[in-house]
Design a protein around this motif. Structure first.
Motif, PDB file in Angstrom:
ATOM      1  N   PRO A  62       2.001   6.905  53.003  1.00  8.29           N
ATOM      2  CA  PRO A  62       1.485   5.725  52.098  1.00  8.29           C
ATOM      3  C   PRO A  62       2.175   4.594  51.979  1.00  8.29           C
ATOM      4  CG  PRO A  62       1.809   7.917  51.046  1.00  8.29           C
ATOM      5  CD  PRO A  62       2.067   8.086  52.478  1.00  8.29           C
ATOM      6  N   ILE A  63       1.652   3.487  51.953  1.00 11.83           N
ATOM      7  CA  ILE A  63       2.370   2.132  51.491  1.00 11.83           C
ATOM      8  C   ILE A  63       2.595   2.108  50.383  1.00 11.83           C
ATOM      9  CG2 ILE A  63       2.215  -0.227  51.810  1.00 11.83           C
ATOM     10  CD1 ILE A  63       0.666  -0.021  54.425  1.00 11.83           C
ATOM     11  N   MET A  64       1.437   2.239  49.289  1.00  8.70           N
ATOM     12  CA  MET A  64       1.319   2.081  47.848  1.00  8.70           C
ATOM     13  C   MET A  64       0.212   3.150  47.406  1.00  8.70           C
ATOM     14  SD  MET A  64       0.177  -1.350  45.697  1.00  8.70           S
ATOM     15  CE  MET A  64       0.483  -2.263  47.604  1.00  8.70           C
ATOM     16  N   GLU A  65       0.521   3.429  46.221  1.00 11.53           N
ATOM     17  CA  GLU A  65      -0.710   4.216  45.328  1.00 11.53           C
ATOM     18  C   GLU A  65      -0.814   3.505  44.177  1.00 11.53           C
ATOM     19  OE1 GLU A  65      -1.219   8.327  43.469  1.00 11.53           O
ATOM     20  OE2 GLU A  65       0.156   8.400  45.164  1.00 11.53           O
ATOM     21  N   ILE A  66      -2.327   3.241  43.879  1.00 15.83           N
ATOM     22  CA  ILE A  66      -2.773   2.526  42.473  1.00 15.83           C
ATOM     23  C   ILE A  66      -3.321   3.709  41.769  1.00 15.83           C
ATOM     24  CG2 ILE A  66      -4.196   0.890  41.669  1.00 15.83           C
ATOM     25  CD1 ILE A  66      -4.066  -0.404  44.443  1.00 15.83           C
ATOM     26  N   PRO A  67      -2.684   4.000  40.561  1.00 19.57           N
ATOM     27  CA  PRO A  67      -3.217   4.902  39.722  1.00 19.57           C
ATOM     28  C   PRO A  67      -4.583   4.459  39.067  1.00 19.57           C
ATOM     29  CG  PRO A  67      -1.389   4.287  38.630  1.00 19.57           C
ATOM     30  CD  PRO A  67      -1.340   3.742  40.182  1.00 19.57           C
ATOM     31  N   ILE A  68      -5.635   5.387  38.977  1.00 19.59           N
ATOM     32  CA  ILE A  68      -6.832   4.908  38.254  1.00 19.59           C
ATOM     33  C   ILE A  68      -6.932   5.891  36.925  1.00 19.59           C
ATOM     34  CG2 ILE A  68      -9.399   4.572  38.683  1.00 19.59           C
ATOM     35  CD1 ILE A  68      -7.853   2.983  40.628  1.00 19.59           C
ATOM     36  N   PHE A  69      -7.088   4.958  35.943  1.00 18.69           N
ATOM     37  CA  PHE A  69      -7.257   5.855  34.425  1.00 18.69           C
ATOM     38  C   PHE A  69      -8.582   5.532  34.046  1.00 18.69           C
ATOM     39  CE2 PHE A  69      -2.549   5.364  35.123  1.00 18.69           C
ATOM     40  CZ  PHE A  69      -2.284   6.570  35.135  1.00 18.69           C
TER      41      PHE A  69
END
Length: 166
Positions: A62-69
Motif C-alpha cells: 500500500p502507498i496510503m490508507e484513507i480511513p473512512i468513519f
C-alpha cells in the motif's frame, strides 16, 4: 491501465480479503501533481472502513490508507459529466461519471453501516455485498460511456521559424 473495476480479492494476497470495490483512479497528490493509482474500498473493521491506495492491481504494498468513519466527508464534484469526487480531502477522478457514482454509492453504503454500528461483516455477508456490487459493475460495463481520452486533447504546435527582417 485497462484493468476493469472489480470486487474480487486478489488470489494469494490476504490484505485484499475485505475488498468491496477496486479499480484505477486518478489521485491529486498536490495542486501541481496527479498520479494514476489502484484503489481498494475495504469493508469495515470495528468503527472504520478503509480506502487503500496501491501502485497497481497486484496490491503488493500500500502507498496510503484513507480511513473512512461514519463522519467522513465523501462527495462528488459538480460538473457536467464530471468524474471527480472527494474522500476525506483527497481528490480523485474515475474513468467515467457512472464509475464515480458507483464509488460514491459504495462509500455511502459503508458510511450508513458505520453510522448504524453494524457488526463487522462475516465472510458470507462479504460474498453478498460483492454480488450486489458485481451486478452494478456489470450494468456499468454494459452501458459503458466513453472513457477519459487516452491521447492528448491538444496537439503541440510547431514553433514558428524566426524570420529576418531588414
Amino acid at each position: 491501465p485497462m484493468a476493469e473495476l472489480t470486487c474480487d480479492p486478489v488470489p494469494g494476497v490476504p490484505k485484499t480479503s475485505r475488498r468491496l470495490l477496486a479499480g484505477y483512479l486518478i489521485h491529486r497528490d498536490d495542486p501541481d501533481a496527479l498520479s494514476v493509482v489502484y484503489c481498494e474500498l475495504q469493508a469495515p473493521v470495528g468503527p472504520r472502513a478503509s480506502l487503500v491506495i496501491y501502485e497497481n492491481e497486484a496490491c503488493s504494498s500500500p502507498i496510503m490508507e484513507i480511513p473512512i468513519f461514519e463522519s467522513s466527508v465523501c462527495c462528488d464534484v459538480v460538473g457536467i459529466n464530471c468524474s471527480c469526487f472527494v474522500v476525506e480531502g483527497h481528490h480523485f477522478a474515475s474513468q467515467s461519471s457512472s464509475e464515480r457514482k458507483l464509488w460514491l454509492r459504495a462509500l455511502s453504503n459503508l458510511k450508513v453501516k458505520l453510522q448504524n454500528k453494524a457488526p463487522e461483516p462475516t465472510q458470507n455477508e462479504l460474498l453478498h455485498f460483492r454480488s450486489a456490487i458485481r451486478e452494478n459493475i456489470q450494468t456499468l460495463q454494459a452501458t459503458q460511456e466513453s472513457r477519459i481520452a487516452r491521447n492528448p486533447l491538444l496537439r503541440l504546435l510547431d514553433k514558428p521559424q524566426a524570420t529576418k527582417t531588414r
